[in-house]
Scaffold this active site. Structure first.
Site, mmCIF file in Angstrom:
data_model
loop_
_atom_site.group_PDB
_atom_site.id
_atom_site.type_symbol
_atom_site.label_atom_id
_atom_site.label_comp_id
_atom_site.label_asym_id
_atom_site.label_seq_id
_atom_site.Cartn_x
_atom_site.Cartn_y
_atom_site.Cartn_z
ATOM 1 N N CYS A 10 10.857 -8.401 -36.549
ATOM 2 C CA CYS A 10 11.140 -7.165 -37.295
ATOM 3 C C CYS A 10 11.480 -7.470 -38.753
ATOM 4 O O CYS A 10 10.614 -7.428 -39.628
ATOM 5 C CB CYS A 10 12.283 -6.377 -36.648
ATOM 6 N N ARG A 11 12.756 -7.785 -39.028
ATOM 7 C CA ARG A 11 13.218 -7.832 -40.422
ATOM 8 C C ARG A 11 12.598 -8.953 -41.252
ATOM 9 O O ARG A 11 12.147 -8.719 -42.374
ATOM 10 C CB ARG A 11 14.743 -7.940 -40.476
ATOM 11 N N SER A 12 12.582 -10.194 -40.727
ATOM 12 C CA SER A 12 12.107 -11.293 -41.592
ATOM 13 C C SER A 12 10.601 -11.263 -41.855
ATOM 14 O O SER A 12 10.196 -11.544 -42.989
ATOM 15 C CB SER A 12 12.597 -12.664 -41.117
ATOM 16 N N ASP A 39 19.882 -4.486 -37.739
ATOM 17 C CA ASP A 39 18.701 -4.865 -36.963
ATOM 18 C C ASP A 39 18.024 -3.623 -36.384
ATOM 19 O O ASP A 39 18.577 -2.959 -35.496
ATOM 20 C CB ASP A 39 19.136 -5.804 -35.832
ATOM 21 N N ASN A 67 12.465 -12.771 -35.545
ATOM 22 C CA ASN A 67 11.256 -13.014 -36.356
ATOM 23 C C ASN A 67 10.099 -12.094 -35.960
ATOM 24 O O ASN A 67 8.927 -12.454 -36.101
ATOM 25 C CB ASN A 67 10.834 -14.493 -36.302
#
Ligand code: 4NP
Length: 150
Positions: free
Chosen positions: A12-14, A121, A10
């Protein structure tokens, strides 16, 4: 419509997906129809801000905002209409949390695209730009899916 994005940390990507999707629905004039959040499957980064290279990539594309990392709970799954995960590991981790329940509202984000795939990721790959474009593709395809349904 309650939509939440989920990745491992929680940071980076989301949170990238949360801010990209907020920007997208804002541009469509649909902000009032959505509550958009993000969570991690782990508590490893709890309390931390968006990872600076992820925030920098967003800013380079004109997307600004903040987020503080937090871990997904069963209540969050119950309270959302769509739980959009980044990869197969996230999917397994969320289904473990729910005891296999609520599978009908848990999707990999890129399952809505013409090229279903995991979003790698960037914490490990260091390819934040690649993650950005995968997330944009996933968010656009998900929004188109919703718009076809109403
Ligand atoms: P994310 O990336 O799941 O896209 O937020 C990661 C962030 C941190 C870690 C792993 C993945 N970590 O090991 O702390």
């Amino acid at each position: 419509m309650e939509v939440t994005f989920v990745c491992l940390g929680n940071i980076c990507r989301s949170p990238m997906a949360e801010l990209i999707f907020k920007d997208m629905v804002e541009r469509e004039g649909l902000s009032s129809r959505f509550n958009i959040t993000s969570y991690g499957t782990s508590d490893w980064e709890e309390g931390n801000p968006i990872y600076p290279p992820a925030a920098k990539t967003l800013a380079e594309h004109g997307i600004h905002g903040t987020h503080i990392a937090r871990q997904l709970s069963l209540r969050d799954v119950i309270n959302n209409d769509y739980i959009l995960v980044m990869d197969s590991q996230n999917l397994m981790d969320v289904l473990r949390l729910t005891g296999g329940k609520f599978g009908q509202k848990i999707f990999k984000l890129c399952s809505f695209t013409s090229n279903p795939r995991d979003i790698a990721d960037p914490w490990y790959t260091r390819d934040f730009e690649g993650a950005y474009w995968d997330i944009v593709d996933g968010c656009r395809s998900f929004l188109n899916y919703l718009l076809r349904r109403v």
